[in-house]
Scaffold this motif. Structure first.
Motif, PDB file in Angstrom:
ATOM      1  N   HIS A 224       0.849  -0.980  -0.170  1.00 30.35           N
ATOM      2  CA  HIS A 224      -0.271  -0.273  -0.015  1.00 30.35           C
ATOM      3  C   HIS A 224       1.010   1.794  -0.280  1.00 30.35           C
ATOM      4  O   HIS A 224       0.681   1.839  -0.689  1.00 30.35           O
ATOM      5  CB  HIS A 224      -1.013  -0.396   1.317  1.00 30.35           C
ATOM      6  N   ASP A 225       1.760   1.389   0.556  1.00 27.50           N
ATOM      7  CA  ASP A 225       2.893   2.259   0.497  1.00 27.50           C
ATOM      8  C   ASP A 225       3.361   2.902  -0.683  1.00 27.50           C
ATOM      9  O   ASP A 225       3.476   4.156  -0.838  1.00 27.50           O
ATOM     10  CB  ASP A 225       3.755   2.535   1.728  1.00 27.50           C
ATOM     11  N   LEU A 226       4.038   1.508  -1.753  1.00 22.86           N
ATOM     12  CA  LEU A 226       4.884   1.478  -2.326  1.00 22.86           C
ATOM     13  C   LEU A 226       3.580   2.353  -3.310  1.00 22.86           C
ATOM     14  O   LEU A 226       3.518   3.428  -4.008  1.00 22.86           O
ATOM     15  CB  LEU A 226       4.864   0.367  -2.741  1.00 22.86           C
ATOM     16  N   TYR A 227       2.587   2.076  -3.443  1.00 24.68           N
ATOM     17  CA  TYR A 227       0.953   2.234  -4.420  1.00 24.68           C
ATOM     18  C   TYR A 227       0.854   3.712  -4.227  1.00 24.68           C
ATOM     19  O   TYR A 227       0.933   4.992  -5.149  1.00 24.68           O
ATOM     20  CB  TYR A 227       0.143   1.734  -4.077  1.00 24.68           C
ATOM     21  N   ASP A 264      -5.303  -1.842 -14.304  1.00 24.02           N
ATOM     22  CA  ASP A 264      -4.639  -0.034 -13.299  1.00 24.02           C
ATOM     23  C   ASP A 264      -3.330  -0.529 -13.168  1.00 24.02           C
ATOM     24  O   ASP A 264      -2.363  -1.110 -13.150  1.00 24.02           O
ATOM     25  CB  ASP A 264      -5.301  -0.394 -12.080  1.00 24.02           C
ATOM     26  N   ASP A 265      -3.218   0.582 -14.308  1.00 30.59           N
ATOM     27  CA  ASP A 265      -1.102   0.671 -14.279  1.00 30.59           C
ATOM     28  C   ASP A 265      -0.791   1.473 -12.565  1.00 30.59           C
ATOM     29  O   ASP A 265       0.317   0.483 -12.799  1.00 30.59           O
ATOM     30  CB  ASP A 265      -1.189   2.314 -15.198  1.00 30.59           C
ATOM     31  N   LEU A 266      -1.109   1.602 -12.609  1.00 30.96           N
ATOM     32  CA  LEU A 266      -0.370   2.422 -10.860  1.00 30.96           C
ATOM     33  C   LEU A 266      -0.091   1.397 -10.431  1.00 30.96           C
ATOM     34  O   LEU A 266       0.601   0.239  -9.161  1.00 30.96           O
ATOM     35  CB  LEU A 266      -1.513   3.127 -10.455  1.00 30.96           C
ATOM     36  N   CYS A 267      -1.200  -0.135  -9.890  1.00 30.34           N
ATOM     37  CA  CYS A 267      -1.490  -0.979  -9.314  1.00 30.34           C
ATOM     38  C   CYS A 267      -0.365  -2.395  -9.792  1.00 30.34           C
ATOM     39  O   CYS A 267       0.431  -2.702  -9.362  1.00 30.34           O
ATOM     40  CB  CYS A 267      -2.733  -1.631  -9.493  1.00 30.34           C
ATOM     41  N   ARG A 268      -0.695  -2.051 -11.367  1.00 26.78           N
ATOM     42  CA  ARG A 268       0.799  -2.640 -11.779  1.00 26.78           C
ATOM     43  C   ARG A 268       1.534  -2.492 -11.882  1.00 26.78           C
ATOM     44  O   ARG A 268       3.075  -3.199 -11.224  1.00 26.78           O
ATOM     45  CB  ARG A 268       0.226  -2.899 -13.429  1.00 26.78           C
ATOM     46  N   GLU A 269       2.491  -1.011 -11.795  1.00 22.64           N
ATOM     47  CA  GLU A 269       3.608  -0.635 -11.427  1.00 22.64           C
ATOM     48  C   GLU A 269       4.023  -0.634  -9.837  1.00 22.64           C
ATOM     49  O   GLU A 269       5.399  -1.178  -9.578  1.00 22.64           O
ATOM     50  CB  GLU A 269       3.865   0.987 -11.274  1.00 22.64           C
ATOM     51  N   LEU A 273       7.076  -3.172  -8.469  1.00 25.63           N
ATOM     52  CA  LEU A 273       8.164  -2.579  -7.937  1.00 25.63           C
ATOM     53  C   LEU A 273       8.231  -4.000  -6.865  1.00 25.63           C
ATOM     54  O   LEU A 273       9.594  -3.650  -5.564  1.00 25.63           O
ATOM     55  CB  LEU A 273       7.844  -0.964  -7.420  1.00 25.63           C
ATOM     56  N   PHE A 274       7.060  -3.861  -5.986  1.00 24.79           N
ATOM     57  CA  PHE A 274       6.969  -4.851  -4.996  1.00 24.79           C
ATOM     58  C   PHE A 274       8.417  -6.890  -5.377  1.00 24.79           C
ATOM     59  O   PHE A 274       9.410  -6.451  -4.457  1.00 24.79           O
ATOM     60  CB  PHE A 274       5.796  -5.224  -4.363  1.00 24.79           C
ATOM     61  N   ILE A 275       7.944  -6.492  -5.837  1.00 24.13           N
ATOM     62  CA  ILE A 275       8.452  -7.933  -7.084  1.00 24.13           C
ATOM     63  C   ILE A 275      10.606  -7.480  -6.997  1.00 24.13           C
ATOM     64  O   ILE A 275      10.751  -8.116  -6.823  1.00 24.13           O
ATOM     65  CB  ILE A 275       8.206  -8.243  -8.259  1.00 24.13           C
ATOM     66  N   ARG A 276      10.227  -6.727  -7.048  1.00 28.35           N
ATOM     67  CA  ARG A 276      11.887  -6.189  -7.987  1.00 28.35           C
ATOM     68  C   ARG A 276      12.608  -6.191  -6.154  1.00 28.35           C
ATOM     69  O   ARG A 276      13.415  -6.645  -5.877  1.00 28.35           O
ATOM     70  CB  ARG A 276      12.100  -4.570  -8.413  1.00 28.35           C
ATOM     71  N   TYR A 277      11.982  -5.355  -5.914  1.00 27.98           N
ATOM     72  CA  TYR A 277      12.893  -5.293  -4.089  1.00 27.98           C
ATOM     73  C   TYR A 277      12.688  -6.420  -3.555  1.00 27.98           C
ATOM     74  O   TYR A 277      13.503  -6.798  -2.917  1.00 27.98           O
ATOM     75  CB  TYR A 277      11.488  -4.696  -3.071  1.00 27.98           C
ATOM     76  N   THR A 278      11.976  -7.641  -3.702  1.00 31.54           N
ATOM     77  CA  THR A 278      11.627  -8.963  -2.959  1.00 31.54           C
ATOM     78  C   THR A 278      12.693  -9.386  -3.451  1.00 31.54           C
ATOM     79  O   THR A 278      13.884 -10.074  -3.002  1.00 31.54           O
ATOM     80  CB  THR A 278      10.895  -9.598  -3.794  1.00 31.54           C
ATOM     81  N   ALA A 279      13.037  -9.247  -5.014  1.00 27.73           N
ATOM     82  CA  ALA A 279      14.803 -10.388  -5.843  1.00 27.73           C
ATOM     83  C   ALA A 279      15.912  -9.804  -4.786  1.00 27.73           C
ATOM     84  O   ALA A 279      16.692  -9.773  -4.749  1.00 27.73           O
ATOM     85  CB  ALA A 279      14.989  -9.726  -6.835  1.00 27.73           C
ATOM     86  N   ILE A 280      15.704  -8.260  -4.717  1.00 27.53           N
ATOM     87  CA  ILE A 280      17.499  -7.337  -4.415  1.00 27.53           C
ATOM     88  C   ILE A 280      17.159  -7.913  -3.054  1.00 27.53           C
ATOM     89  O   ILE A 280      19.110  -7.907  -2.487  1.00 27.53           O
ATOM     90  CB  ILE A 280      16.486  -5.732  -4.050  1.00 27.53           C
ATOM     91  N   GLU A 281      16.221  -7.719  -1.499  1.00 24.91           N
ATOM     92  CA  GLU A 281      16.990  -8.175  -0.764  1.00 24.91           C
ATOM     93  C   GLU A 281      17.254  -9.786  -0.527  1.00 24.91           C
ATOM     94  O   GLU A 281      17.376  -9.923   0.482  1.00 24.91           O
ATOM     95  CB  GLU A 281      15.066  -7.596   0.252  1.00 24.91           C
ATOM     96  N   ALA A 282      16.243 -10.389  -1.570  1.00 23.19           N
ATOM     97  CA  ALA A 282      16.465 -12.162  -1.826  1.00 23.19           C
ATOM     98  C   ALA A 282      18.218 -11.980  -1.514  1.00 23.19           C
ATOM     99  O   ALA A 282      18.333 -12.463  -1.279  1.00 23.19           O
ATOM    100  CB  ALA A 282      15.777 -12.980  -2.678  1.00 23.19           C
ATOM    101  N   SER A 283      18.772 -11.289  -3.040  1.00 24.16           N
ATOM    102  CA  SER A 283      19.771 -11.193  -2.893  1.00 24.16           C
ATOM    103  C   SER A 283      21.358 -10.818  -2.290  1.00 24.16           C
ATOM    104  O   SER A 283      21.577 -11.840  -2.160  1.00 24.16           O
ATOM    105  CB  SER A 283      20.228  -9.771  -4.345  1.00 24.16           C
ATOM    106  N   GLN A 284      20.252 -10.280  -1.293  1.00 21.30           N
ATOM    107  CA  GLN A 284      21.762  -9.530  -0.268  1.00 21.30           C
ATOM    108  C   GLN A 284      21.430 -10.480   0.870  1.00 21.30           C
ATOM    109  O   GLN A 284      22.323 -10.761   1.381  1.00 21.30           O
ATOM    110  CB  GLN A 284      20.376  -8.178   0.370  1.00 21.30           C
ATOM    111  N   LEU A 285      20.641 -10.833   1.155  1.00 15.54           N
ATOM    112  CA  LEU A 285      19.927 -11.839   2.445  1.00 15.54           C
ATOM    113  C   LEU A 285      21.355 -13.163   1.962  1.00 15.54           C
ATOM    114  O   LEU A 285      21.709 -14.040   2.368  1.00 15.54           O
ATOM    115  CB  LEU A 285      18.468 -12.907   2.282  1.00 15.54           C
TER     116      LEU A 285
END
Length: 353
Positions: A224-227, A264-269, A273-285
């Protein structure tokens, strides 16, 4: 209601992380085991019987955590007077210290000695819910994982990351023979930006919350905050029809549903972005624990958004660590599909400790 697959064996091949094999004198072959997966949104309870190294589910129920003011009240609702467990293990969303825990996203205080006194049960174990998830991995069939990256199949440590009501993270130490799960509070470590958009997000969340952890981004409230953050850019106009549903439904559920439907474009973006951050934190972990044994994505969100995860894009975001990209290429990534994993892990812990 007892699920169809009510029989789980804990001695399984080593292709998935597995804790230390149970000692014959540590099992509870004829007793009852109460297992719990206690989270900020829901709590799952199940009563098991152990037969020949198998956990047999006798009964199971899902509760809304906040409908009860204590675990004791919930346990008394779940069990009859004739069902007194011989061993109990509760996986709890919060840091467990010396048998005590205060829920991170719910107001319960749990203490093993107090629970034993009030309920007249013993022993009672409290472990972190992510540690319970880690113990449960060995009870899952290969079909209960969805691979995102194949990896090399090398032996080594493994990690578990579960975005849901909060962000849980755990490790599995590889000792050369088996995996030993342990809890962490890594989800509360600082969010780390990679580029300008991430820095803007950090400033947005810092103004709102102060400390900006990965949990602020990778959880239901984070969606919701990302939205709302992306909505401030003006690039993706907010739909009044979508926002009107937020007062009637969980905003994260509305956003992900609209995003996956392509409405909805805003929901899609937001979801991308959520998926991108999931991948980044998975990488850092994965880098922090040198998790050659794999990265496992659990929780309530990852399995639901699987159709929206593009493997190549996720893989590209998982990389991006410069000299360590070759190492990251060799790490398998799997999504856990069984939402009972923590419950099974708690039961396994009770049976083998």
């Amino acid at each position: 209601m007892v699920p169809e697959n009510s029989k789980r064996k804990w001695l399984v091949p080593d292709q998935v992380p597995v804790g230390p094999p149970p000692h014959p004198h540590q099992t509870n072959p004829k007793g009852l085991i109460l297992a719990g997966d206690i989270g900020g949104t829901k709590t799952n309870l199940a009563l098991f019987q152990v037969v020949d190294n198998h956990l047999i589910t006798l009964k199971e129920h899902n509760y809304r955590t906040k409908d009860f003011d204590s675990f004791i009240a919930m346990a008394r609702d779940f069990l009859t007077d004739m069902e007194k467990p011989d061993r109990t293990c509760l996986g709890v969303a919060g840091p467990v210290v010396q048998g005590r825990v205060h829920g991170t996203n719910f107001p319960w205080d749990l203490d093993t000695r107090e629970l034993s006194h009030q309920l007249q049960w013993s022993p009672i174990f409290l472990i972190n819910d992510m540690e319970a998830n880690a113990y449960g991995l060995s009870l899952l069939a290969p079909s209960e994982f969805e691979p995102l990256q194949k990896g090399s199949g090398m032996a080594g440590n493994a990690v578990l990351m579960s975005p849901g009501t909060g962000l849980g993270e755990a490790g599995l130490y590889w000792d050369g023979t088996t995996y030993l799960p342990f809890a962490t509070e890594g989800g509360h470590a600082d969010f780390s930006p990679r580029k300008g958009l991430d820095i803007d997000l950090w400033h947005y969340l810092h103004k709102k919350y102060g400390h900006v952890s990965w949990e602020r981004v990778l959880c239901g409230k984070g969606i919701h905050d990302l939205y709302e953050f992306l909505g401030t850019s003006g690039k993706f106009p907010e739909s009044q029809e979508v926002s009107a549903r937020f007062s009637l439904e969980d905003p994260a559920a509305v956003i992900t549903r609209e995003a996956m439907a392509g409405n909805d474009d805003l929901c899609r973006e937001t979801l991308m972005l959520f998926i991108r951050y999931t991948a980044i934190e998975a990488s850092q972990l994965a880098l922090k624990f040198k998790a050659m044994g794999g990265v496992y994505l659990g929780g309530g969100i990852a399995p639901k958004i699987l159709p929206a995860i593009q493997r190549d894009t996720f893989h590209a975001h998982f990389l991006g660590s410069g000299r360590m990209d070759e190492l990251l290429e060799n790490i398998p990534i799997k999504v856990i599909l069984n939402e009972r994993t923590a419950l099974l892990g708690a039961a396994r812990y009770a049976a083998t400790h």
